[in-house]
Enzyme design. Structure first.
Site, PDB file in Angstrom:
ATOM      1  N   HIS A   1      -8.687   2.315  -0.891  1.00 33.29           N
ATOM      2  CA  HIS A   1      -7.244   2.568  -0.862  1.00 33.29           C
ATOM      3  C   HIS A   1      -6.499   1.617  -1.807  1.00 33.29           C
ATOM      4  O   HIS A   1      -6.622   0.396  -1.720  1.00 33.29           O
ATOM      5  CB  HIS A   1      -6.650   2.482   0.550  1.00 33.29           C
ATOM      6  CG  HIS A   1      -5.291   3.139   0.634  1.00 33.29           C
ATOM      7  ND1 HIS A   1      -5.126   4.481   0.394  1.00 33.29           N
ATOM      8  CD2 HIS A   1      -4.060   2.651   0.875  1.00 33.29           C
ATOM      9  CE1 HIS A   1      -3.827   4.773   0.510  1.00 33.29           C
ATOM     10  NE2 HIS A   1      -3.165   3.678   0.789  1.00 33.29           N
ATOM     11  N   LEU A   2      -5.734   2.251  -2.685  1.00 35.75           N
ATOM     12  CA  LEU A   2      -4.954   1.514  -3.681  1.00 35.75           C
ATOM     13  C   LEU A   2      -4.123   0.415  -3.017  1.00 35.75           C
ATOM     14  O   LEU A   2      -3.471   0.654  -2.004  1.00 35.75           O
ATOM     15  CB  LEU A   2      -4.025   2.506  -4.402  1.00 35.75           C
ATOM     16  CG  LEU A   2      -3.169   1.965  -5.547  1.00 35.75           C
ATOM     17  CD1 LEU A   2      -4.042   1.467  -6.691  1.00 35.75           C
ATOM     18  CD2 LEU A   2      -2.202   3.043  -6.039  1.00 35.75           C
ATOM     19  N   HIS A   3      -4.193  -0.781  -3.562  1.00 37.89           N
ATOM     20  CA  HIS A   3      -3.359  -1.864  -3.017  1.00 37.89           C
ATOM     21  C   HIS A   3      -2.937  -2.838  -4.104  1.00 37.89           C
ATOM     22  O   HIS A   3      -3.725  -3.192  -4.974  1.00 37.89           O
ATOM     23  CB  HIS A   3      -4.062  -2.594  -1.878  1.00 37.89           C
ATOM     24  CG  HIS A   3      -5.441  -3.112  -2.199  1.00 37.89           C
ATOM     25  ND1 HIS A   3      -6.551  -2.290  -2.309  1.00 37.89           N
ATOM     26  CD2 HIS A   3      -5.886  -4.366  -2.419  1.00 37.89           C
ATOM     27  CE1 HIS A   3      -7.612  -3.017  -2.577  1.00 37.89           C
ATOM     28  NE2 HIS A   3      -7.249  -4.285  -2.666  1.00 37.89           N
ATOM     29  N   THR A   4      -1.672  -3.247  -4.027  1.00 36.25           N
ATOM     30  CA  THR A   4      -1.119  -4.222  -4.961  1.00 36.25           C
ATOM     31  C   THR A   4      -1.083  -5.583  -4.283  1.00 36.25           C
ATOM     32  O   THR A   4      -0.583  -5.714  -3.164  1.00 36.25           O
ATOM     33  CB  THR A   4       0.334  -3.851  -5.330  1.00 36.25           C
ATOM     34  OG1 THR A   4       0.376  -2.492  -5.693  1.00 36.25           O
ATOM     35  CG2 THR A   4       0.831  -4.715  -6.475  1.00 36.25           C
TER      36      THR A   4
ATOM     37  N   LEU B   1       0.832  -1.211   0.000  1.00 33.11           N
ATOM     38  CA  LEU B   1       0.000   0.000   0.000  1.00 33.11           C
ATOM     39  C   LEU B   1       0.865   1.259   0.000  1.00 33.11           C
ATOM     40  O   LEU B   1       1.891   1.299   0.683  1.00 33.11           O
ATOM     41  CB  LEU B   1      -0.875   0.066   1.265  1.00 33.11           C
ATOM     42  CG  LEU B   1      -1.478  -1.205   1.856  1.00 33.11           C
ATOM     43  CD1 LEU B   1      -2.095  -0.876   3.201  1.00 33.11           C
ATOM     44  CD2 LEU B   1      -2.512  -1.776   0.926  1.00 33.11           C
TER      45      LEU B   1
END
Length: 263
Positions: A119-122, A47
């Site tokens: 929330h952006l998450h890889t 994150l």
DNA sequence: GTTCTAGAAC
DNA sequence: GTTCTAGAAC
């Protein structure tokens, strides 16, 4: 709905305050944590931390869609940083694989096209997809490596670096969500399945098979100094599966999405 | 995202 | 009768 904010909370918490058993690592810009409900033997999330100096407004990194719709340079910077830390997490996973299982298998790095949590998450997830928390079709299809819902980070990087895409990169949510309803099929051999429990049994078989093959190849290498005794003779063209990352076939929907964006 | 559970599928 | 899926959750 507080569960939607769970990842944002991780991103806002000082890494040293995070429980040790969930934190893998952190940098100035990122934090890598264990997925609370892992969908494979190894599953981490990278994150971007908050507040972020990577983008002008924090709302930019609330999702991939939001990131892609903004400034392309900003987006590229964020995705690259996430990618770098995802690679570190992947190395950690590969090491754990060697230690615990004596062989390595694929680890995929990417985003869900339509995520459930803010929330952006890889995702950094091992390709086995063997886990008690993988319980339904949506879980499985969302991590299927070639179905199209799982957007490999390298593909997203490509979208962002193609200068022709100075325009908009839009994710068609409805189209991607439709993919989650796709009939179950093994991502390795394409065998169809009617029920999740049967597919899960099959995935275990596939993983055990992969392990047997890998361990056998290791033994070969010890004896012959090569992956395969026959491979030494250049005259004979043996078709060996490369141990390196084999180029994935580009998934059709990502390509379609790109084409739409270009139009 | 998960949990729970009614009723469909087996 | 039991297993499994899929939709509601105030």
């Amino acid at each position: 709905m507080s569960w939607m904010k769970a990842l944002e909370n991780y991103a806002r918490t000082a890494p040293e305050e995070l429980p040790k058993d969930i934190l893998l690592s952190s940098t100035e810009h990122t934090v890598t944590v264990k997925d609370a409900y892992p969908k494979a033997m190894y599953h981490y999330l990278v994150l971007p931390r908050l507040p972020s100096s990577l983008v002008s407004s924090s709302s930019r990194i609330s999702s991939l869609q939001s990131l892609l719709s903004g400034d392309k340079e900003d987006a590229l910077r964020v995705v690259k940083i996430l990618g770098d830390d995802a690679e570190l997490a992947k190395s950690h996973i590969l090491e754990e694989m060697r230690k615990k299982h004596g062989f390595e298998w694929d680890v995929n790095i990417g985003f869900h096209a339509v995520p459930s949590m803010d929330h952006l998450h890889t995702h950094v997830i091992s390709s086995d997809l063997i886990s008690p928390a993988l319980k339904n079709k949506k879980h499985y299809n969302s991590f299927h490596p070639t179905l199209g819902f799982f957007l490999h980070l390298n593909d997203v990087l490509e979208w962002l670096t193609e200068e022709k895409l100075a325009g908009k990169l839009h994710i068609n949510s409805a189209k991607y969500e439709g993919l989650l309803k796709t009939d179950l099929a093994c991502f390795k051999c394409d065998e169809p399945f009617k029920q999740i429990p049967r597919l899960k049994e099959h995935l275990e078989d596939e993983w055990k098979k992969e392990k047997r093959t890998a361990v056998k190849q290791k033994a070969m290498k010890r004896v012959h100094g090569t992956d395969d005794g026959e491979a030494q003779r250049p005259a004979k063209k043996t078709k060996l599966a490369s141990t390196d990352e084999t180029p994935r076939t580009p998934n059709k929907l990502s390509e379609a999405n790109k084409a739409e964006s270009l139009a």
